[in-house]
Structures are given as structure tokens and as C-alpha cells.
Design an enzyme around this catalytic site. Structure first.
Site, PDB file in Angstrom:
ATOM      1  N   GLU A 116      -5.745   2.103  -8.714  1.00 37.39           N
ATOM      2  CA  GLU A 116      -4.708   1.412  -7.941  1.00 37.39           C
ATOM      3  C   GLU A 116      -4.472   0.069  -8.637  1.00 37.39           C
ATOM      4  O   GLU A 116      -5.370  -0.785  -8.674  1.00 37.39           O
ATOM      5  CB  GLU A 116      -5.159   1.167  -6.497  1.00 37.39           C
ATOM      6  N   CYS A 141       0.839  -1.209   0.000  1.00 32.95           N
ATOM      7  CA  CYS A 141       0.000   0.000   0.000  1.00 32.95           C
ATOM      8  C   CYS A 141       0.864   1.246   0.000  1.00 32.95           C
ATOM      9  O   CYS A 141       0.377   2.333  -0.295  1.00 32.95           O
ATOM     10  CB  CYS A 141      -0.908   0.015   1.213  1.00 32.95           C
TER      11      CYS A 141
END
Ligand code: NAD
Length: 498
Positions: free
Chosen positions: A381, A281
Site C-alpha cells: 500500500e 483508503c
């Protein structure tokens, strides 16, 4: 076939599961285990066991809790290699990276060992005549933790040690893709003398998660995962009256100014872009090159990428496979998307000759330059080894680009200009900022968390905010008069200070 089951009340669950999931070794593509998926009734049983254990653990002396934390640390250190090997076998990340996530988790354990000092309350003597005030922080109750595939040990370790040190009981629901590390953590807690039922593991999917989110016995929920699920967890959990911290996805930008050390910036872009195959992340997924250094920076990044070896994480490679075939295919599909959008494909990771089985879930490091801002390669993402370079005409334009992004997890600036760095750290709308540091994960004494769509709720993970999340404050106002004062008449006045 290896059966992976729940851990309830200090031991493996012995029931028969109605549903299962396959667990793969991503480097061989083979199914290596079946993980049990919990029903609502099994979640209910785990919460009941945790509730009962909480009744006594909440009043365990701080000295005892601290000793359990120290012994848990010892057990983790002793079994570190075994845990790292288990992570590599189910997640695919290279062994050194798996060991690295245990090291970061250990930092939080070490922080939690200091619980007697961390939980000190406040006291004010004589706030009014013969009246004193004490503030204390007490445990919340049963805390649920729902964690992602990409850090099967570290993310549970962000939460559980602090929750337990604060006197709570835990029900962990790890990712069904790499569930085994959580059971090794459970064994370490048992070795450390944690009473049975204080730390439990429930495996499964959305059924187990939704039961935890609405169960009246669960008081707090810590979630880490993708943004759509984080939003769902936050909305459902808070609607059920729970406190919720839900950490979501990211699109981290690394800005490089013309005065920067370009070799250091290229090193950082490659390690932060392709470490753990981009499944972090805090991975850098966009490099923003401020004019006129774009071509030079892309050349240096490309040169370094050529030296990376992709393959089985047990063979000393730099980058392992992706976690599943479906995820590999999804990430690879962005390569066509980028080409169609007009981005320049500088390095194509498809068809890489990996050092591993032909059936592994491989995708090599991939680099795009001049990525259009409306392309999904820039907006989504991707969570894989696909690094995008975009160009910005000025530092101001680069800063605006970072701030316009809906995510706000991490960002980095590479520069030698202190004034620019100071402006960046002040004006950027991101929760974790690195200045010449590509992956600015805070150490355990600070707290981890993003802004905007990268975090729902107002409490970050671990550090002081973790302590706050896992405790409730109580303020006691007390009066101990030396001698009982004669009461002349009843007094209905507003309480004031005399
Ligand atoms: P995910 O959202 O698919 O799954 C996370 C957890 O939620 C898992 O335990 C999973 O079983 C459960 N889940 C999945 N779908 C669900 C649903 N519909 N309803 C209820 N529960 C559901 O995430 P992932 O693929 O395991 O992990 C990768 C994601 O996690 C990336 O988006 C990454 O950025 C994010 N992440 C964020 C941080 C952070 O600190 N912000 C850290 C690590 C990973």
C-alpha cells in the site's frame, strides 16, 4: 505557536504535557502547532470522566439524544468552512476535498438523528401462557475511537454520532499529524448541548492508544489506520475483553474490460487515483486493463494527468501536498523501486513545479505501466499519487488477480456487460464493490468495511452494523399472571412452553 491540547469533560485540558508532537502545514513545510501527547495517567483521567458522564447519558431519553444530534448537525453545517480550512492547513488536501469529507460525515450524523426509530426493539406477546418476550439494545459504555490522518473529520464522524446516539460516551484519539479538526468537532458537540464528558479527545501516539486498548473502563474500540496497527489493536483489545472493529489498509484494483467506455474509465482512474493525493483508503491504486485495451487506456489516463494542477489546497489546485516530508519521501522512493523492477514509468511526479511554497511536501501524479506483480509497487500500500497499470489477458485473469490480493477494501469494474458485472459483484472477495463507480463508499444507511487484511473483527463501520457495534442486546422474558396460581409442589422440570 499554536498549542493543541486534549478536550476532557467539555473543555480544553489545562495541565502541562510531558511530550509534544509537531504539526505541519504540508503546503508550506512549516511547523504551525505543537500537539500534547497524553501519558497513561491522562488517558486514565479522560476515561474516568467519560465513565461518569455515561452513567447519566445512558438513560437520556431518545428524544433528547435525537435533538442533540440535530443541533450537532446544525453546528457542523455552520462551521463547515472553518473545519475544512483547518483540515487543509494540517492535512494538505484541497479545500473542496476537505469539504467533501465533512459532507460524508454529515450523512452519518443525519442517519443518527433517527435514533428513536433505529433503536426500536422487538416484542412477542404470549410466547407461552402469560409469558411475553421483549428484546432491547442498550449502550455498551465508554467507547474508544482511534483514527488516521487521512480523514481527520470524516472517520471520527463515522463512529461518534452513532455511539453517542446509542447512549455511549466517547474517548477519541485522533491522528497526531492533523489533530485540530477533532477539537472543532468537540466544540460542535458542546454547542449542541451534549453533556460535558460524553465526548472527549485525547491526543498522542502509541502510548495513549495502548492505554486505551487495555484500560478496564473502555468497553469497545473502533480503529481505522494501517493494517499492521489494525492487527495490533484488534489482538490487544480483544485480549483485554473489549469488542473491537479495526479497519486497516488497502490496495484497491479497478478492472476495465475491453467493451467499457474508456473515456469514463480514464476519468475515473485519474480522479480515484489522484484525488486527495492518493491518501484515501478507497483510492484506486491499480488499474487492471483487460487485453487488448491497455495502450489505449494508458494514453487516455496520461492525457488527463497532464491537465492536473498540483499545489496549495487553498489556491484552487486539483491535488495538494502529501501529509509529511517523511511520507512524501517514502512514496517517492517507490518510483525508483518500480523503475528497477522493470515497470514503465509513464509519468514521473518527482520535481513537479507545484503552485505553492518551495518547502511544501510535493509529489506530482505518477503513472506506471506494466508493473510486475512481485514488485513492491504492486504489492505494498503506497498511499500516495502513484497509480499502477497492470495488464490481464482475460476478465477471469483480472478477477483472479483481485481475489489473490491480501487486501479487500474496495474494488471497481468498468464495463458495459451486465452479465460480467453480475459475476464480478458475486465472486469478487472485497467488501465494497463499484460497478462503473470508482470509489464505492456506501451511503450512511449501509455499512462501510473491507474484507481480509482490510478489516479485523466482524463489524463494519456506521449504518446498521454501527448500531449493532455500539449496543448490546438484552432479551427479557416476563410473566404477569392474572392471579397467583396455587403451587402444588416444587417443579424442577426443564423450562418449556405450555
Ligand atoms: P496509522 O496506522 O499510522 O495510524 C492510525 C492511528 O493509530 C493514529 O491515531 C496513530 O496515532 C495510531 N498509531 C500509529 N502507530 C501506532 C502503534 N504502533 N501503536 C498504536 N497506535 C498507533 O495510519 P495513518 O498513517 O494515520 O493512516 C493511513 C492508513 O489508514 C492507511 O493504511 C489507510 O489505508 C488506512 N485507512 C483505512 C481506512 C479504512 O476504512 N479501511 C480508512 C482510512 C484510512
Amino acid at each position: 505557536m499554536n498549542r493543541i491540547t486534549h478536550w476532557i469533560g467539555g473543555e480544553p485540558w489545562t495541565g502541562e504535557a510531558e511530550r509534544h508532537g509537531d504539526v505541519y502545514d504540508p503546503a508550506t513545510g512549516q511547523v504551525t502547532g505543537h500537539v500534547d501527547f497524553a501519558t497513561a495517567a491522562e488517558v486514565d483521567a479522560a476515561v474516568a470522566v467519560a465513565s461518569a458522564a455515561w452513567d447519566s447519558w445512558r438513560s437520556a431519553p431518545l428524544s433528547r439524544r435525537s435533538r442533540v444530534l440535530f443541533d450537532f448537525r446544525t453546528a457542523l453545517v455552520r462551521r463547515r468552512e472553518e473545519i475544512a480550512a483547518t483540515i487543509t492547513a494540517e492535512h494538505g488536501k484541497v479545500l473542496s476535498d476537505a469539504d467533501g469529507e465533512i459532507a460524508r460525515g454529515l450523512e452519518v450524523v443525519e442517519f443518527a438523528c433517527g435514533i428513536p426509530a433505529l433503536l426500536k426493539g422487538g416484542f412477542s406477546e404470549s410466547v407461552s401462557t402469560q409469558i411475553d418476550v421483549t428484546s432491547i439494545r442498550q449502550p455498551v459504555g465508554v467507547c474508544a475511537m482511534i483514527t488516521p490522518f487521512n480523514f481527520p473529520a470524516m472517520v471520527p464522524l463515522w463512529f461518534a454520532p452513532i455511539a453517542i446516539a446509542c447512549g455511549n460516551a466517547v474517548v477519541l484519539k485522533p491522528s497526531e499529524k492533523d489533530p485540530s479538526a477533532s477539537l472543532l468537532l468537540a466544540e460542535c458537540w458542546a454547542e449542541a448541548g451534549l453533556p460535558p464528558g460524553v465526548f472527549n479527545v485525547i491526543h498522542g501516539d502509541a502510548i495513549a492508544v495502548n492505554e486505551l486498548l487495555t484500560h478496564p473502563g473502555v468497553r469497545a474500540v473502533s480503529f481505522v489506520g494501517s493494517t499492521p496497527v489494525a492487527r495490533h489493536v484488534y489482538e490487544t483489545g480483544t485480549r483485554s475483553g473489549k469488542r473491537v472493529q479495526a479497519l486497516g489498509g488497502a490496495k484497491n484494483h479497478m478492472v476495465v474490460t475491453p467493451d467499457a467506455d474508456l473515456d469514463a474509465a480514464a476519468d475515473a482512474a485519474v480522479s480515484a487515483g489522484f484525488g486527495s493525493a492518493g491518501e484515501r483508503c478507497m483510492a484506486v491504486s491499480v488499474v487492471v486493463a483487460v487485453d487488448p485495451i491497455g495502450d489505449d487506456l494508458v494514453a487516455r489516463i496520461t492525457e488527463r494527468m497532464a491537465q492536473l494542477r498540483t499545489g496549495d489546497g487553498r489556491r484552487g489546485c486539483d491535488m495538494g501536498p502529501l501529509v509529511t516530508a517523511a511520507h512524501r519521501d517514502r512514496v517517492a522512493s517507490y518510483i525508483d523501486v518500480g523503475v528497477r523492477a522493470g515497470a514503465k514509468l509513464v509519468v514521473d511526479g518527482r520535481g513537479i513545479d507545484a503552485d505553492g511554497s518551495g518547502d511544501g511536501f510535493w509529489l506530482g501524479p505518477t503513472l506506471f505501466d506494466n508493473v510486475p506483480r512481485e514488485s513492491p509497487v504492486y504489492t505494498d500500500e503506497i498511499f500516495g499519487p502513484v497509480l499502477s497499470v497492470v495488464r490481464a489477458p482475460s476478465f477471469d485473469a483480472a478477477l483472479d488477480l483481485v481475489n489473490a490480493n491480501p487486501y479487500g477494501n474496495g474494488t471497481a469494474l468498468f464495463t458495459t456487460d451486465g452479465a460480467l458485472a453480475r459475476r464480478f459483484q458475486s465472486e469478487v472477495e472485497v467488501g465494497m464493490v463499484g460497478i462503473n463507480v470508482p470509489i464505492p463508499v456506501p451511503v450512511a444507511a449501509y455499512s462501510f468495511g473491507g474484507w481480509k487484511s482490510s478489516l479485523f473483527g466482524d463489524t463494519h463501520a456506521y449504518g446498521p452494523e454501527g448500531l449493532h457495534f455500539f449496543t448490546r442486546s438484552k432479551v427479557v422474558t416476563s410473566k404477569w399472571p392474572r392471579a397467583a396460581a396455587p403451587s402444588a409442589r416444587p417443579d424442577l422440570d426443564f423450562p418449556g412452553n405450555r
